[in-house]
Design a protein around this motif. Structure first.
Motif, PDB file in Angstrom:
ATOM      1  N   GLN A 166       0.821  -1.204   0.000  1.00 28.30           N
ATOM      2  CA  GLN A 166       0.000   0.000   0.000  1.00 28.30           C
ATOM      3  C   GLN A 166       0.862   1.264   0.000  1.00 28.30           C
ATOM      4  OE1 GLN A 166      -2.607  -0.953   3.419  1.00 28.30           O
ATOM      5  NE2 GLN A 166      -4.268  -1.156   1.944  1.00 28.30           N
ATOM      6  N   ASN A 167       1.809   1.298  -0.931  1.00 31.26           N
ATOM      7  CA  ASN A 167       2.599   2.509  -1.119  1.00 31.26           C
ATOM      8  C   ASN A 167       1.752   3.568  -1.822  1.00 31.26           C
ATOM      9  OD1 ASN A 167       5.411   1.738  -0.231  1.00 31.26           O
ATOM     10  ND2 ASN A 167       4.979   0.090  -1.679  1.00 31.26           N
ATOM     11  N   VAL A 168       2.256   4.803  -1.807  1.00 31.02           N
ATOM     12  CA  VAL A 168       1.510   5.923  -2.374  1.00 31.02           C
ATOM     13  C   VAL A 168       1.126   5.652  -3.824  1.00 31.02           C
ATOM     14  CG1 VAL A 168       1.632   8.361  -3.012  1.00 31.02           C
ATOM     15  CG2 VAL A 168       2.528   7.604  -0.798  1.00 31.02           C
ATOM     16  N   HIS A 169       2.096   5.231  -4.645  1.00 28.18           N
ATOM     17  CA  HIS A 169       1.798   5.060  -6.068  1.00 28.18           C
ATOM     18  C   HIS A 169       0.785   3.944  -6.307  1.00 28.18           C
ATOM     19  CE1 HIS A 169       4.727   1.774  -5.715  1.00 28.18           C
ATOM     20  NE2 HIS A 169       4.300   1.329  -6.886  1.00 28.18           N
ATOM     21  N   GLN A 170       0.801   2.910  -5.458  1.00 25.38           N
ATOM     22  CA  GLN A 170      -0.148   1.817  -5.611  1.00 25.38           C
ATOM     23  C   GLN A 170      -1.566   2.266  -5.269  1.00 25.38           C
ATOM     24  OE1 GLN A 170       1.947  -0.734  -2.868  1.00 25.38           O
ATOM     25  NE2 GLN A 170       2.659  -2.079  -4.518  1.00 25.38           N
ATOM     26  N   VAL A 171      -1.701   2.976  -4.159  1.00 22.06           N
ATOM     27  CA  VAL A 171      -3.018   3.456  -3.742  1.00 22.06           C
ATOM     28  C   VAL A 171      -3.538   4.481  -4.739  1.00 22.06           C
ATOM     29  CG1 VAL A 171      -4.331   4.556  -1.901  1.00 22.06           C
ATOM     30  CG2 VAL A 171      -2.430   3.029  -1.332  1.00 22.06           C
ATOM     31  N   ALA A 172      -2.656   5.389  -5.164  1.00 22.13           N
ATOM     32  CA  ALA A 172      -3.064   6.414  -6.128  1.00 22.13           C
ATOM     33  C   ALA A 172      -3.525   5.789  -7.440  1.00 22.13           C
ATOM     34  CB  ALA A 172      -1.913   7.385  -6.373  1.00 22.13           C
TER      35      ALA A 172
END
Length: 256
Positions: free
Chosen positions: A73-79
């Motif tokens: 759930q890193n930023v780029h994945q969630v975004a």
């Protein structure tokens, strides 16, 4: 710091010395009634909710400073989940973080990794790689999650936040999470500080909601304000931890 936090989250990118230090912090937290790994997961859930709210508001550009080691759930994945075609810049000054992040994200064109130090926020915002990847004529969200408590000088933290605010375009956002305890034993706090004193951070300090809110002068603090991360716009599928026993406060602010 990054490897200790990775251990709190159940990751494997850490060494024996990191695990020893982390276990000491976990024991100290347990003596105060805090489950440190659960608090780290609650902070990660706060990140997810912030990104979801920002993408719902139309934001598609994220600058994550002090990103730490890539995990779930890193930023780029969630975004990418909630805002397709989002672009992310990760910034850290830890060589281990940079090597891991660049290797893992090499085939992710909407994401770049940049070396930078939060002590010099102006350099980060002016970095040509940041500027090439993000368009500051459009809304940008800066994330400083679980990092400002490693700066023990209040005046320095105020300066950092002011610089980040001033670097945002109108309509840009700043999200912060920060360690906070309602109760503490001074001896345990000092022991925990001695653990982090041996890391690259050199220490850490707790700050309260009023202190953090005052440092966001000139920004619009969005509802529900500066609150325990578990109480920040909770969604039932991402709600670990006990808000009455929180170890992090969180806030999302907008530059008018």
């Amino acid at each position: 710091m990054a490897r200790i936090y990775d251990y709190f989250l159940g990751g494997k990118d850490n060494f024996a010395s990191d695990r020893e230090a982390a276990d000491r912090v976990i024991r100290l937290g347990r003596e105060q009634g805090y489950d440190i790994p659960a608090l780290a997961r609650a902070n990660r859930a706060f990140l997810v909710r912030v990104i979801r709210e920002l993408t719902d508001a139309g934001v598609r550009q994220f600058l994550d400073i002090g990103t730490g080691l890539p995990t779930q759930q890193n930023v780029h994945q969630v975004a990418a989940t909630f805002g397709p075609r989002s672009r992310t810049v990760y910034v850290d000054n830890d060589p281990t973080v940079l090597v891991h992040a660049r290797a893992i994200l090499a085939d992710t064109p909407d994401t770049v990794v940049v070396e930078g130090d939060l002590q010099r926020p102006g350099e980060i915002l002016a970095d040509e790689r940041v500027r090439a990847h993000l368009d500051f004529d459009r809304p940008v969200a800066i994330l400083a999650l679980a990092v400002l408590h490693f700066f023990t000088d209040d005046a320095e933290v105020s300066r950092i936040i002011s610089n980040l605010r001033d670097g945002l375009p109108s309509g840009g956002y700043l999200a912060i999470s920060h360690t906070y305890v309602r109760r503490s034993d001074q001896n345990n706090v000092e022991q925990a500080q001695s653990v982090y004193g041996k890391t690259s951070a050199g220490g850490f300090v707790h700050r309260g909601p009023e202190e953090l809110a005052a440092m966001l002068n000139g920004m619009e603090i969005l509802e529900p304000g500066v609150v325990p991360v578990e109480l920040w716009r909770p969604r039932h599928d991402q709600y670990p931890g006990d808000p009455g026993n929180s170890g992090y406060i969180g806030v999302l602010a907008r530059r008018p």
